[in-house]
Write a protein that holds these residues in place. Sequence first.
Motif, PDB file in Angstrom:
ATOM      1  N   ILE A 131       3.266 -15.705  -0.644  1.00 29.07           N
ATOM      2  CA  ILE A 131       2.620 -15.803  -1.955  1.00 29.07           C
ATOM      3  C   ILE A 131       2.010 -14.463  -2.348  1.00 29.07           C
ATOM      4  CG2 ILE A 131       0.783 -16.933  -3.258  1.00 29.07           C
ATOM      5  CD1 ILE A 131       1.218 -19.403  -1.558  1.00 29.07           C
ATOM      6  N   LEU A 132       1.367 -13.793  -1.399  1.00 27.34           N
ATOM      7  CA  LEU A 132       0.766 -12.492  -1.698  1.00 27.34           C
ATOM      8  C   LEU A 132       1.832 -11.464  -2.062  1.00 27.34           C
ATOM      9  CD1 LEU A 132      -2.073 -12.186   0.986  1.00 27.34           C
ATOM     10  CD2 LEU A 132      -2.239 -12.906  -1.398  1.00 27.34           C
ATOM     11  N   SER A 133       2.972 -11.533  -1.402  1.00 27.94           N
ATOM     12  CA  SER A 133       4.067 -10.617  -1.744  1.00 27.94           C
ATOM     13  C   SER A 133       4.540 -10.847  -3.167  1.00 27.94           C
ATOM     14  CB  SER A 133       5.238 -10.800  -0.771  1.00 27.94           C
ATOM     15  OG  SER A 133       4.895 -10.363   0.517  1.00 27.94           O
ATOM     16  N   LEU A 134       4.642 -12.104  -3.556  1.00 31.28           N
ATOM     17  CA  LEU A 134       5.053 -12.413  -4.921  1.00 31.28           C
ATOM     18  C   LEU A 134       4.008 -11.952  -5.928  1.00 31.28           C
ATOM     19  CD1 LEU A 134       6.675 -15.969  -4.629  1.00 31.28           C
ATOM     20  CD2 LEU A 134       7.801 -13.739  -4.731  1.00 31.28           C
ATOM     21  N   LEU A 135       2.724 -12.153  -5.602  1.00 30.65           N
ATOM     22  CA  LEU A 135       1.665 -11.688  -6.491  1.00 30.65           C
ATOM     23  C   LEU A 135       1.747 -10.185  -6.692  1.00 30.65           C
ATOM     24  CD1 LEU A 135      -1.520 -13.713  -5.437  1.00 30.65           C
ATOM     25  CD2 LEU A 135      -0.381 -13.762  -7.651  1.00 30.65           C
ATOM     26  N   LEU A 136       1.996  -9.466  -5.604  1.00 30.57           N
ATOM     27  CA  LEU A 136       2.115  -8.012  -5.697  1.00 30.57           C
ATOM     28  C   LEU A 136       3.283  -7.612  -6.593  1.00 30.57           C
ATOM     29  CD1 LEU A 136       1.256  -5.176  -4.767  1.00 30.57           C
ATOM     30  CD2 LEU A 136       2.734  -5.476  -2.765  1.00 30.57           C
ATOM     31  N   LYS A 137       4.410  -8.258  -6.420  1.00 30.64           N
ATOM     32  CA  LYS A 137       5.590  -7.928  -7.225  1.00 30.64           C
ATOM     33  C   LYS A 137       5.377  -8.290  -8.697  1.00 30.64           C
ATOM     34  CE  LYS A 137       8.893  -8.401  -3.419  1.00 30.64           C
ATOM     35  NZ  LYS A 137       9.203  -6.955  -3.381  1.00 30.64           N
ATOM     36  N   VAL A 138       4.731  -9.431  -8.945  1.00 33.64           N
ATOM     37  CA  VAL A 138       4.466  -9.835 -10.327  1.00 33.64           C
ATOM     38  C   VAL A 138       3.518  -8.848 -10.995  1.00 33.64           C
ATOM     39  CG1 VAL A 138       3.371 -11.597 -11.761  1.00 33.64           C
ATOM     40  CG2 VAL A 138       4.922 -12.276  -9.933  1.00 33.64           C
ATOM     41  N   ALA A 139       2.486  -8.429 -10.272  1.00 33.89           N
ATOM     42  CA  ALA A 139       1.531  -7.469 -10.834  1.00 33.89           C
ATOM     43  C   ALA A 139       2.213  -6.149 -11.150  1.00 33.89           C
ATOM     44  CB  ALA A 139       0.369  -7.252  -9.864  1.00 33.89           C
ATOM     45  N   GLN A 140       3.081  -5.702 -10.271  1.00 37.05           N
ATOM     46  CA  GLN A 140       3.788  -4.444 -10.499  1.00 37.05           C
ATOM     47  C   GLN A 140       4.759  -4.550 -11.678  1.00 37.05           C
ATOM     48  OE1 GLN A 140       5.516  -3.859  -6.634  1.00 37.05           O
ATOM     49  NE2 GLN A 140       3.729  -2.799  -5.816  1.00 37.05           N
ATOM     50  N   LYS A 141       5.320  -5.737 -11.849  1.00 39.56           N
ATOM     51  CA  LYS A 141       6.287  -5.920 -12.931  1.00 39.56           C
ATOM     52  C   LYS A 141       5.607  -6.049 -14.284  1.00 39.56           C
ATOM     53  CE  LYS A 141      10.033  -8.976 -14.445  1.00 39.56           C
ATOM     54  NZ  LYS A 141      10.850 -10.179 -14.125  1.00 39.56           N
TER      55      LYS A 141
END
Length: 456
Positions: A131-141
């Motif tokens: 979940i944290l990995s997805l949050l990081l990717k979403v924030a970067q996107k």
Amino acid sequence: ETKDNPLSKTQNLFPSDTNDVSLLRQSLSLLQAAADVSRRNEFLKALPVQHKRKTDTNLESMIRLLREMYFPGNDKISGSNRLSDSMIVWDTLKYSLVSTETAARSEKTSLATIFSTSALYEELRSSNGFILSLLLKVAQKTRVQNSLDVLLRLRCIQQFAKSICCSNTLNEQPNDANRVGENMMSMLENADMGIGFPDLQFWAMASSPVLASDAFSTLMWILFCLPVPFASSEKTFFPLVHMCYVVSITQAAISCIGRNESIHDISHHDSLFTDIFKFVGEHGFLNQYFVSNHLDNSHDINESIRRLSFPFLRRCAILWKLMNSSTSAPFSGGLRSSTTFEDRMDYSYGTPEETIEIEDLEKVFKIPPLDYIVNDEWSRSLVKKWLQHIAKDFELSNPSGVLHLTPVVPFKLMALPYLYQDLLQRTVLTVDLFRMNLRYACCVVNCAQQVGRCAA
């Protein structure tokens, strides 16, 4: 991000002599270079003039839910186009990282403290790493989908540089970028109408004294303002960790003064600590802002400060692990490291010694011994400027709260008695005491009224 953010096109964010200067100097050079680049007219002209792009359907419901959670019942903010989706997701990531670090301090069935870094990564892998990995990717996107978001990040990195570097050498010649930034701030303030939109709060936070904020939060928001390729680079991350570590030990030293922690033991030394003690002695209100309820007078000043800064290093380790790991499918074993980060660590599995784990993370992030930092003239000069900044700011407006500093101790709920009737008895006694005080107050009022009538 290179397609949408012109700041990422530059190759000159790093000083040419990074191998010959300390990590602290590298961090200041990086911030100054990023601020200078963000002011260049060619980058401002290259910014795409666009409103928010259409959010993916899968993300739209999540972001809508986060908006409502952050601003419940406030449709003016949660439904506003000024509310940055990337800021909300990034702040959620920051909170989740801190929560993960706190949860790793003890097992679910025991309150014994676990200092091991391996347990820290196990918590990341076993619980919410995916979940944290997805949050990081979403924030970067999402942070490059709105030109206003990009402008806000460019302006805030300038404010961070000005606040942290405390330098008049920054290139602030009048140009289009500066004028746009000032005009943008003026327009946002006029449109705010007293609501308190997050963009203005973020702007104010970036301009505030660096010592007034949690060190890990400062690191996270600086990384948020930088382009992704630079934020995930060791040449950027390690110097910024070092700079924020100096912030952390300065805050810890001030909190130790508030508890008279070993002041006399180092009074004969000429170091960063004596500079801090002298300054706080002249500005006593500072030690009322930095508070710690976990100081042990049996420890010397160095050990106490390193213990209070340990949570910062642990959170940095989780973030660095996350930024350099590939995403696995849910329930498939968590994160897979794409670098040699774990290989560079000398793990002490099962070792309860806190000092060993602190030393491990200091080595990972190339942080020199504390004695070296406190005797470094560059560090001492910079911290003096930070202290002057926060003192001046607090003299103009009193802080509304305090900054709690806590070592790696398990999170505990309020202690309850073993028997329910004990709790009930305490409640009854409290109510009875309140009633007695109320009767006493009524008697005093009656007596005062009788005296008034007699006098009349």
